[in-house]
Write an enzyme that holds these catalytic residues in place. Structure first.
Site, PDB file in Angstrom:
ATOM      1  CB  SER A 134      -0.962   0.002   1.188  1.00 57.72           C
ATOM      2  OG  SER A 134      -1.921  -1.012   1.002  1.00 57.72           O
ATOM      3  CB  THR A 136      -5.047  -4.355   6.185  1.00 60.24           C
ATOM      4  OG1 THR A 136      -5.132  -5.608   5.516  1.00 60.24           O
ATOM      5  CG2 THR A 136      -3.722  -4.252   6.927  1.00 60.24           C
ATOM      6  CE  LYS A 162      -9.471  -5.120   5.081  1.00 63.67           C
ATOM      7  NZ  LYS A 162      -9.441  -5.950   3.862  1.00 63.67           N
ATOM      8  CB  ALA A 164     -11.336  -9.532   3.133  1.00 65.08           C
ATOM      9  CE1 TYR A 180      -1.475  -6.753  -1.297  1.00 59.33           C
ATOM     10  CE2 TYR A 180       0.489  -7.810  -2.177  1.00 59.33           C
ATOM     11  CZ  TYR A 180      -0.122  -7.018  -1.230  1.00 59.33           C
ATOM     12  OH  TYR A 180       0.626  -6.490  -0.211  1.00 59.33           O
TER      13      TYR A 180
END
Ligand code: ATR
Length: 281
Positions: free
Chosen positions: A22, A67, A71, A135, A229
């Site tokens: 990030s 994160t 969350k 998430a 990712y």
């Protein structure tokens, strides 16, 4: 760009936050847009979480991403929530307005945009989702909103998934929600009866992580999406089976671009952000 007294500070908070791209992505976006800001990583151990959020409220922080594992935990400490964040029950971005912390969720919309990029529509699809954390809430919200016909969810901690499903059943009456045990026979059957498999757990992030399921359960025609990712053991196994695979890179970029827009009011330089990630992974 040189930092000065007007430089705005943004951050990502999480734990253990061993590795995050990030800061690279947001600093590249700020630099490219000439926006006077810096983005830093703030590792906050759970025992200091509340205290650190209170300390941030007294600081000049301009906004932050949230994160794993905060969350959901951040919500009671905020001063307000967007409608989406409220429905989802998870926050991945906080905007600071007059020292008030307002929570938003760009994970859900980021996830949908990543599916659109691949020309995949959730409408009428049967989905199996591994995980029921922050998430997962955003992913399940997005799928239900877009008309998925059935969402089966398996999570290691059963009470967490039961709570999620109880809430979402009330919000999305047209979608069939089902909870299954995080056990071999149930997972195998759940995958066999689904069109898309989505991993929202953190398993696969660490190089030592192994596959949560057996490769022979990955049947022909299944679409495999891992929101991490990079190419995880799940993505690698699905590739070996010749399946359509999607990793979390697209979702990551889209949520970051939506965060940039919320903080700056400017359109995000998505291509620049994508290039910054590609250099790093
Ligand atoms: P995020 O905000 O990314 O969703 P989170 O809220 O901490 O992070 O959720 C992490 C998810 O990964 C949860 O579904 C968690 O399962 P539990 O609810 O049982 O904790 C899941 N997870 C983490 N480690 C796991 C493991 N070793 N095996 C299976 N699931 C795991």
């Amino acid at each position: 760009m040189q930092n000065n007294s007007k430089t705005k500070i943004f951050a990502i908070i999480g734990y253990p936050l061993k590795y995050t791209i990030s800061p690279k992505v947001h600093n590249a976006a700020f630099e490219h847009s000439g926006y006077n800001a810096r983005y830093v990583a703030l590792k906050i151990p759970p025992e200091y979480f509340k205290k650190e959020i209170m300390r941030l409220k007294q600081s000049d922080i301009a906004g932050f991403n949230v994160t794993i594992p905060y969350k959901e935990a951040i919500i009671p400490l905020l001063d307000g929530l967007s409608c989406e964040a409220k429905t989802i029950g998870a926050v991945n971005i906080v905007v600071v307005k007059k020292r008030k912390f307002i929570g938003y969720n760009t994970d859900g919309e980021g996830f949908l945009r990543s599916l659109k990029d691949k020309k995949i529509s959730p409408k009428g699809k049967r989905i199996i989702c591994l995980g029921a954390g922050g998430a997962a809430r955003a992913v399940v919200w997005a799928l239900a909103k877009e008309g998925a016909s059935k969402i089966t969810i398996a999570n290691r901690t059963k009470v967490r998934v039961k709570k999620l499903v109880l809430e979402f059943r009330r919000k999305f009456t047209k979608c069939a929600f089902r909870v299954i045990d995080f056990k071999a026979a149930h997972l195998e059957e759940g995958i066999a009866n689904s069109d898309i498999l989505i991993n929202t757990t953190s398993v696969g992030m660490n190089p030592s992580d192994t596959l949560l399921l057996r490769p022979e359960w990955l049947k022909r025609g299944l679409i495999v999406y891992d929101i991490i990712y990079k190419d995880t053991p799940l993505i690698k196994a699905a590739k070996r089976c010749g399946l359509v695979v999607i990793n979390g890179l697209g979702m990551f970029i889209h949520q970051a671009a939506l965060s940039f827009k919320l903080w700056t009011g400017q359109k995000a330089p998505v291509a620049v952000m994508r290039r910054a990630v590609m250099r790093d992974i």
